[in-house]
Design a protein around this motif. Structure first.
Motif, mmCIF file in Angstrom:
data_model
loop_
_atom_site.group_PDB
_atom_site.id
_atom_site.type_symbol
_atom_site.label_atom_id
_atom_site.label_comp_id
_atom_site.label_asym_id
_atom_site.label_seq_id
_atom_site.Cartn_x
_atom_site.Cartn_y
_atom_site.Cartn_z
ATOM 1 N N PRO A 1 0.833 -1.214 0.000
ATOM 2 C CA PRO A 1 0.000 0.000 0.000
ATOM 3 C C PRO A 1 0.868 1.265 0.000
ATOM 4 O O PRO A 1 1.907 1.323 0.666
ATOM 5 C CB PRO A 1 -0.804 -0.128 1.293
ATOM 6 N N ILE A 2 0.446 2.216 -0.767
ATOM 7 C CA ILE A 2 1.162 3.507 -0.857
ATOM 8 C C ILE A 2 0.283 4.571 -0.211
ATOM 9 O O ILE A 2 -0.876 4.751 -0.590
ATOM 10 C CB ILE A 2 1.467 3.877 -2.319
ATOM 11 N N TYR A 3 0.906 5.311 0.739
ATOM 12 C CA TYR A 3 0.192 6.363 1.451
ATOM 13 C C TYR A 3 0.660 7.734 0.934
ATOM 14 O O TYR A 3 1.841 7.918 0.603
ATOM 15 C CB TYR A 3 0.444 6.263 2.955
ATOM 16 N N GLU A 4 -0.256 8.656 0.895
ATOM 17 C CA GLU A 4 0.072 10.017 0.417
ATOM 18 C C GLU A 4 -0.221 11.036 1.523
ATOM 19 O O GLU A 4 -1.257 10.972 2.181
ATOM 20 C CB GLU A 4 -0.729 10.362 -0.836
ATOM 21 N N VAL A 5 0.724 11.971 1.671
ATOM 22 C CA VAL A 5 0.595 13.045 2.657
ATOM 23 C C VAL A 5 0.675 14.378 1.920
ATOM 24 O O VAL A 5 1.524 14.544 1.040
ATOM 25 C CB VAL A 5 1.719 12.946 3.724
ATOM 26 N N LYS A 6 -0.187 15.285 2.300
ATOM 27 C CA LYS A 6 -0.199 16.611 1.668
ATOM 28 C C LYS A 6 -0.070 17.707 2.717
ATOM 29 O O LYS A 6 -0.551 17.550 3.842
ATOM 30 C CB LYS A 6 -1.500 16.835 0.876
ATOM 31 N N SER A 7 0.596 18.775 2.306
ATOM 32 C CA SER A 7 0.691 19.965 3.178
ATOM 33 C C SER A 7 0.639 21.211 2.312
ATOM 34 O O SER A 7 1.087 21.198 1.157
ATOM 35 C CB SER A 7 1.987 19.957 3.995
ATOM 36 N N VAL A 8 0.068 22.242 2.888
ATOM 37 C CA VAL A 8 0.021 23.545 2.208
ATOM 38 C C VAL A 8 1.040 24.454 2.892
ATOM 39 O O VAL A 8 0.980 24.664 4.103
ATOM 40 C CB VAL A 8 -1.384 24.166 2.274
ATOM 41 N N VAL A 9 1.991 24.950 2.104
ATOM 42 C CA VAL A 9 3.086 25.768 2.640
ATOM 43 C C VAL A 9 2.914 27.203 2.171
ATOM 44 O O VAL A 9 2.704 27.448 0.966
ATOM 45 C CB VAL A 9 4.457 25.227 2.180
ATOM 46 N N VAL B 1 0.947 25.631 6.623
ATOM 47 C CA VAL B 1 -0.283 26.271 7.080
ATOM 48 C C VAL B 1 -1.249 25.173 7.529
ATOM 49 O O VAL B 1 -1.562 24.252 6.763
ATOM 50 C CB VAL B 1 -0.918 27.124 5.969
ATOM 51 N N GLY B 2 -1.681 25.272 8.770
ATOM 52 C CA GLY B 2 -2.599 24.250 9.293
ATOM 53 C C GLY B 2 -1.867 22.942 9.576
ATOM 54 O O GLY B 2 -0.657 22.918 9.824
ATOM 55 N N ASP B 3 -2.594 21.835 9.507
ATOM 56 C CA ASP B 3 -2.016 20.526 9.781
ATOM 57 C C ASP B 3 -1.695 19.799 8.481
ATOM 58 O O ASP B 3 -2.311 20.054 7.439
ATOM 59 C CB ASP B 3 -2.996 19.672 10.604
ATOM 60 N N ILE B 4 -0.720 18.878 8.589
ATOM 61 C CA ILE B 4 -0.411 18.029 7.437
ATOM 62 C C ILE B 4 -1.592 17.058 7.221
ATOM 63 O O ILE B 4 -2.093 16.444 8.165
ATOM 64 C CB ILE B 4 0.888 17.247 7.676
ATOM 65 N N GLN B 5 -2.018 16.977 5.967
ATOM 66 C CA GLN B 5 -3.168 16.119 5.642
ATOM 67 C C GLN B 5 -2.698 14.665 5.507
ATOM 68 O O GLN B 5 -1.902 14.341 4.628
ATOM 69 C CB GLN B 5 -3.821 16.585 4.340
ATOM 70 N N ILE B 6 -3.202 13.830 6.402
ATOM 71 C CA ILE B 6 -2.806 12.416 6.426
ATOM 72 C C ILE B 6 -4.049 11.553 6.154
ATOM 73 O O ILE B 6 -5.113 11.762 6.760
ATOM 74 C CB ILE B 6 -2.203 12.045 7.795
ATOM 75 N N ASN B 7 -3.889 10.595 5.253
ATOM 76 C CA ASN B 7 -4.979 9.655 4.957
ATOM 77 C C ASN B 7 -4.710 8.342 5.690
ATOM 78 O O ASN B 7 -3.600 7.788 5.630
ATOM 79 C CB ASN B 7 -5.070 9.387 3.450
ATOM 80 N N ASP B 8 -5.737 7.856 6.394
ATOM 81 C CA ASP B 8 -5.586 6.569 7.087
ATOM 82 C C ASP B 8 -5.569 5.398 6.108
ATOM 83 O O ASP B 8 -5.073 4.312 6.436
ATOM 84 C CB ASP B 8 -6.722 6.374 8.101
ATOM 85 N N TYR B 9 -6.107 5.624 4.912
ATOM 86 C CA TYR B 9 -6.160 4.576 3.903
ATOM 87 C C TYR B 9 -5.192 4.911 2.783
ATOM 88 O O TYR B 9 -5.049 6.071 2.393
ATOM 89 C CB TYR B 9 -7.582 4.421 3.358
ATOM 90 N N PRO B 10 -4.528 3.876 2.244
ATOM 91 C CA PRO B 10 -3.571 4.129 1.160
ATOM 92 C C PRO B 10 -4.273 4.587 -0.105
ATOM 93 O O PRO B 10 -5.436 4.248 -0.344
ATOM 94 C CB PRO B 10 -2.898 2.767 0.965
ATOM 95 N N ILE B 11 -3.550 5.364 -0.888
ATOM 96 C CA ILE B 11 -4.126 5.821 -2.157
ATOM 97 C C ILE B 11 -3.899 4.782 -3.249
ATOM 98 O O ILE B 11 -4.606 4.766 -4.258
ATOM 99 C CB ILE B 11 -3.525 7.166 -2.575
ATOM 100 N N LYS B 12 -2.885 3.952 -3.050
ATOM 101 C CA LYS B 12 -2.568 2.885 -3.997
ATOM 102 C C LYS B 12 -2.219 1.628 -3.186
ATOM 103 O O LYS B 12 -1.580 1.750 -2.126
ATOM 104 C CB LYS B 12 -1.385 3.271 -4.877
ATOM 105 N N PRO B 13 -2.543 0.432 -3.668
ATOM 106 C CA PRO B 13 -3.491 0.200 -4.767
ATOM 107 C C PRO B 13 -4.929 0.352 -4.282
ATOM 108 O O PRO B 13 -5.216 0.078 -3.129
ATOM 109 C CB PRO B 13 -3.205 -1.243 -5.162
ATOM 110 N N LYS B 14 -5.829 0.684 -5.177
ATOM 111 C CA LYS B 14 -7.250 0.800 -4.839
ATOM 112 C C LYS B 14 -7.890 -0.566 -5.104
ATOM 113 O O LYS B 14 -8.336 -0.865 -6.225
ATOM 114 C CB LYS B 14 -7.901 1.902 -5.663
#
Length: 431
Positions: A46-54, A380-393
């Motif tokens: 499983p591949i997890y993705e994290v996003k942040s707005v800087v 800005v704000g918190d780092i966006q973390i997904n509990d579920y992987p983005i890949k594979p679906k």
């Protein structure tokens, strides 16, 4: 529906019949494809993705770097557009860096890894790089601003300790030295110079001129009269000698001795006459000199004293009063009205205003150091973390595999049926 003929309906029934007859094949094929898809989906990590707005750092409302340029720079540095940028074990990748639409000073950073922890670390790595990349600009700006504040504070200290003190000293110097010095000069002119001139005029009038008059009077009443008495005496003597000479000349004697005596007496009388004549001539010259030279010179000197010396002294006295004293009084007035007033304006108005302006400048410089004016890049704000992987679906893969297997099985059934029909027709033609 009116356009469908009977043959079409028979063909459709045939197709459905074919599918129904081969339903086991279709079910098995679809099941196998679906199972393979499930196995594939379960085998992929499983591949997890994290996003942040800087928010991009800024200095006085000016970004440390244009966000579009910064986006391209970061994409190049972190290999976002590199095709071989695959995810490895215990490593994360930067999957995307882009500007936030309609907001020029925000960047969205996306990172991917086999765990959220690795993706978060990679995301923070990008942010830290961004902060360190432009930290020198912020430090330089803060240092330069602090130097400006220090220079402004030194200017205020210089104004208060030097300029202000110098102005106060100048005012005090004018009041205690320059103006009293002028007053002293005026007092000296009035109490010494003018009285001295008055005294000189008085001396000329009471001593020099009377002395000259006395000398003239002395010459006229004493010396000339004395000369005239002498002239009178010598003139009488001359007449007496001439009478005697005449008497002697008239005497005649036969005696030679007597004649010689008479000749000697005549010679002596002539000598006396000559001497008296010389004396008279000298006395006349002396009287003439007294009248025409000494008295004239004394009268000229007296006239000069009256018409020149006294006039010059009076003019000098008048100049002292009307020019020198007035000039000094004007100078004193200028000190009071111009110099002191200008210095007091500087001291009470210009200096405080200058200090106030410098303090305002210091406040403006200090405002530059606040977070509202200087800020490094930050999330800005918190780092966006997904509990579920983005890949594979997995669901998508299974559903797609199921649909694909089902469609492909039907296609294979029709294809096999087509091949059989084609062979059957070929065999019929041969027979």
């Amino acid at each position: 529906m009116t356009g469908i003929n009977l043959n079409d309906e028979i063909d459709l029934r045939d197709l459905l019949k074919i599918i129904w007859d081969k339903r086991k094949f279709i079910i098995v094929f679809t099941f196998v494809v679906t199972v393979l898809a499930i196995v594939y989906a379960m085998s992929k990590k499983p591949i997890y993705e994290v996003k942040s707005v800087v928010r991009v750092g800024y200095l006085n409302d000016t970004l440390v770097e244009d966000s579009n340029i910064l986006e391209k720079k970061l994409r190049l540095i972190f290999g976002v557009d590199t095709k071989t940028n695959g995810i490895e074990k215990d490593k994360a990748i930067v999957s995307n860096i882009s500007t936030v639409k309609k907001v020029e000073n925000f960047l969205e950073i996306s990172t991917q890894a086999f765990s959220n922890e690795l993706a978060i670390m990679k995301n923070k790595e990008v942010v830290n790089f961004l902060q360190n990349e432009y930290k020198y600009k912020i430090d330089e700006f803060i240092l330069r601003t602090n130097i400006n504040i220090k220079n402004l504070e030194e200017k205020i200290a210089h104004i208060e300790k030097v300029e202000k003190v110098n102005i106060e000293k100048n005012i005090e110097k004018i009041k205690t030295q320059s103006i009293p010095k002028i007053d002293k000069k005026i007092e000296l002119i009035k109490t010494q110079s003018i009285p001295k001139i008055d005294k000189k005029i008085e001396l000329i009038k009471t001593q020099s001129i009377p002395k000259i008059d006395k000398k003239i009077e002395l010459i006229k009443n004493v010396e000339i009269k004395s000369i005239e008495h002498k002239l009178e005496f010598n003139t009488n003597k001359l007449n007496e000698y001439q009478v005697n000479l005449l008497k002697i000349s008239k005497q005649k004697s036969s005696d030679n001795t007597q004649n010689m005596l008479m000749a000697m007496q005549i010679l002596n009388t002539q000598n006396l006459i000559l001497d008296v004549q010389n004396i008279i001539e000298n006395l006349r010259k002396e009287r003439e000199n007294l009248l025409n030279i000494d008295i004239k010179e004394l009268e000229v000197k007296r006239e000069n004293l009256l018409n020149i010396d006294i006039k010059e002294l009076e003019i000098k006295r008048k100049n002292l009063l009307n020019i020198d004293v007035k000039d000094l009084e004007l100078q004193k007035e200028n000190y009071k009205n111009d110099n002191i007033r200008k210095l007091e304006i500087d001291l009470n108005i210009n200096i405080p205003k200058k200090i106030e302006d410098l303090k305002n400048s210091i406040n403006l410089e200090k405002l530059k150091l606040t977070n509202s004016s200087v800020k490094n890049s930050e999330i800005v704000g918190d780092i966006q973390i997904n509990d579920y992987p983005i890949k594979p679906k997995k669901k998508s893969i299974v559903i797609v595999a199921f649909v694909t297997g089902f469609i492909l099985s039907i296609f294979l059934v029709f294809f096999i049926q087509f091949i059989k029909s084609f062979k059957k027709e070929d065999d019929n033609e041969k027979t």
